[in-house]
Design an enzyme around this catalytic site. Structure first.
Site, PDB file in Angstrom:
ATOM      1  N   ARG A  42      -7.769   2.141  -2.531  1.00  0.00           N
ATOM      2  CA  ARG A  42      -8.592   1.996  -1.332  1.00  0.00           C
ATOM      3  C   ARG A  42      -9.287   3.307  -0.992  1.00  0.00           C
ATOM      4  O   ARG A  42      -8.655   4.367  -0.982  1.00  0.00           O
ATOM      5  CB  ARG A  42      -7.747   1.553  -0.134  1.00  0.00           C
ATOM      6  CG  ARG A  42      -8.611   1.078   1.051  1.00  0.00           C
ATOM      7  CD  ARG A  42      -7.790   0.687   2.256  1.00  0.00           C
ATOM      8  NE  ARG A  42      -8.425  -0.373   3.015  1.00  0.00           N
ATOM      9  CZ  ARG A  42      -8.384  -0.493   4.339  1.00  0.00           C
ATOM     10  NH1 ARG A  42      -7.716   0.381   5.064  1.00  0.00           N
ATOM     11  NH2 ARG A  42      -8.979  -1.486   4.948  1.00  0.00           N
ATOM     12  N   TYR A  47      -6.341  10.663   4.743  1.00  0.00           N
ATOM     13  CA  TYR A  47      -4.984  10.993   4.306  1.00  0.00           C
ATOM     14  C   TYR A  47      -5.036  11.834   3.030  1.00  0.00           C
ATOM     15  O   TYR A  47      -6.088  12.331   2.647  1.00  0.00           O
ATOM     16  CB  TYR A  47      -4.163   9.715   4.165  1.00  0.00           C
ATOM     17  CG  TYR A  47      -3.964   9.013   5.493  1.00  0.00           C
ATOM     18  CD1 TYR A  47      -3.336   9.669   6.559  1.00  0.00           C
ATOM     19  CD2 TYR A  47      -4.433   7.722   5.711  1.00  0.00           C
ATOM     20  CE1 TYR A  47      -3.177   9.047   7.798  1.00  0.00           C
ATOM     21  CE2 TYR A  47      -4.275   7.094   6.940  1.00  0.00           C
ATOM     22  CZ  TYR A  47      -3.649   7.765   7.977  1.00  0.00           C
ATOM     23  OH  TYR A  47      -3.495   7.163   9.212  1.00  0.00           O
ATOM     24  N   GLY A  96      -8.976  -7.198   9.059  1.00  0.00           N
ATOM     25  CA  GLY A  96      -7.892  -6.415   9.613  1.00  0.00           C
ATOM     26  C   GLY A  96      -7.345  -6.981  10.900  1.00  0.00           C
ATOM     27  O   GLY A  96      -6.519  -7.887  10.891  1.00  0.00           O
ATOM     28  N   GLN A 147       0.843  -1.196   0.000  1.00  0.00           N
ATOM     29  CA  GLN A 147       0.000   0.000   0.000  1.00  0.00           C
ATOM     30  C   GLN A 147       0.881   1.249   0.000  1.00  0.00           C
ATOM     31  O   GLN A 147       1.700   1.452   0.902  1.00  0.00           O
ATOM     32  CB  GLN A 147      -0.923   0.025   1.224  1.00  0.00           C
ATOM     33  CG  GLN A 147      -1.956   1.148   1.136  1.00  0.00           C
ATOM     34  CD  GLN A 147      -2.797   1.273   2.387  1.00  0.00           C
ATOM     35  OE1 GLN A 147      -2.288   1.587   3.455  1.00  0.00           O
ATOM     36  NE2 GLN A 147      -4.100   1.037   2.252  1.00  0.00           N
TER      37      GLN A 147
END
Length: 373
Positions: free
Chosen positions: A234, A187, A324, A100
């Protein structure tokens, strides 16, 4: 034939043995000096190689992109070498692993960069309450308020596009099977998407198409570098992490992006429901709309157990299911889910602590059985 969690799936040229994905999770175990993955990181991911696909943790594409202590990067020779050890270890165990690619934007602190430069973002709007882990004189990270960000110039935005393309190339050199662009969780790309933060008057602001332009240009640059089938994106619709606010028109905003990503032909769209709620409603307008706008592989993440995963696949809401925190404490999560064995709980205190404890010392079912004999 209905989809099953443990059935095979073809993700581009990748043949996945099951539909269980290990979601990207920061673990803050990089070396202090080179900010590179260590031998312990290689062991951690290799332990979890039974996942159909591993998406490795958020990895800064440049020194500027860093937002917390001890996150491994993908912009130096030492970091590439460290990740090579990780991918080799995973591949030896028969696994598949993507990296990622990450830029935190305004979520950060000046001390995280050698030159002491501030975080950057679409504007100068600062986080009010968020804290990020930084290193001080002690070995243990401490939480510090985010520093005020500096607004990126138009030229700097274009330079970050190039940073992502370079990082993707480095990821291929490190042996990864593909890359995921992190456009979720408040982000940098999510900040540009947000009309409450993005007050820009250049080509990267204004209407929805302008606010997504930065991400679309980055996807185009990365796919030109590594090939469209090896790229995922994502997103986190309706997410409020890092003081984000709900998008005023989520169906239009995320539907527009999904259509653009479908046009570009990327390998997958990874949709994360931070609340673990709306994604589990097959009648969710947002989920149905994304499914209609994006015709290729969709990964769903957020609050899944085996029952919910199987239900989502039966309803054709997605193609792969990401787990996760369950992967933190259950390195053999796929097998535990398959035989419906109890899942071990994770220790929240050690998730970001550093060291082996709470990282590579969680036992498999087989190891548990041996220990009680």
């Amino acid at each position: 034939m209905s989809k099953k969690l443990f059935s095979r799936y073809s993700l581009g040229a990748q043949a996945l043995p099951n539909r269980v994905v290990m979601a990207p999770m920061n673990r803050n175990r990089a070396s202090d000096w080179h900010l590179a993955p260590t031998a312990m990181t290689a062991r951690y991911y290799a332990q979890r190689a039974s996942a159909g696909l591993i998406i490795a943790e958020g990895t800064p594409v440049s020194p500027q992109a860093r937002g917390c202590a001890r996150t491994p990067g993908i912009y130096s020779a030492a970091q590439i070498a460290g990740w090579q050890n990780v991918t080799r270890a995973v591949h030896r165990e028969g696994g598949r692993i993507y990296l990622q690619l990450w830029h935190v934007g305004r979520v950060g602190h000046c001390s995280l960069r050698a030159d002491g430069s501030p975080p950057v973002g679409p504007s100068t709007v600062c986080l009010e309450n968020d804290r990020v882990p930084i290193l001080t004189g002690s070995r243990e990270p401490v939480l510090a308020p985010c520093d005020p960000p500096r607004a990126l110039t138009t030229g700097e935005v274009k330079a970050i596009v190039a940073d992502f393309a370079r990082a993707a190339d480095n990821a291929m050199a490190a042996g990864f099977d593909g890359v995921e662009i992190h456009a979720a969780n408040g982000y940098l790309f999510d900040q540009f998407r947000c009309p409450y933060l993005n007050d820009r008057r250049d080509e990267y602001g204004g209407a929805t198409s302008g606010r997504w332009r930065f991400l679309i240009e980055t996807v185009e640059a990365v796919t030109a570098t590594v090939g469209k089938e090896r790229v995922g994106v994502r997103i986190s619709p309706l997410g409020t992490a890092h003081e984000m606010q709900f998008d005023p028109a989520p169906l239009f905003t995320y539907g527009y992006l999904a259509c653009q990503l479908d046009r570009l032909g990327i390998g997958y769209l990874h949709v994360y429901d931070q609340s673990g709620s709306w994604m589990h409603d097959p009648q969710s307008d947002l989920l149905q709309h994304l499914r209609a706008c994006y015709s290729k592989t969709m990964i769903l993440c957020g609050g899944f157990d085996r029952e919910r995963a199987e239900a989502a696949l039966r309803a054709d809401c997605g193609d792969l299911i990401a787990f996760g925190k369950h992967f933190i404490a259950n390195p053999d999560l796929v097998e535990r889910l398959r035989i419906e064995a109890p899942l071990a709980p994770w220790n929240s205190a050690t998730i970001y602590k550093g060291g082996a404890k709470g990282y590579v010392d969680y036992p498999t079912l087989e190891e548990e059985a041996v220990s009680v004999m």
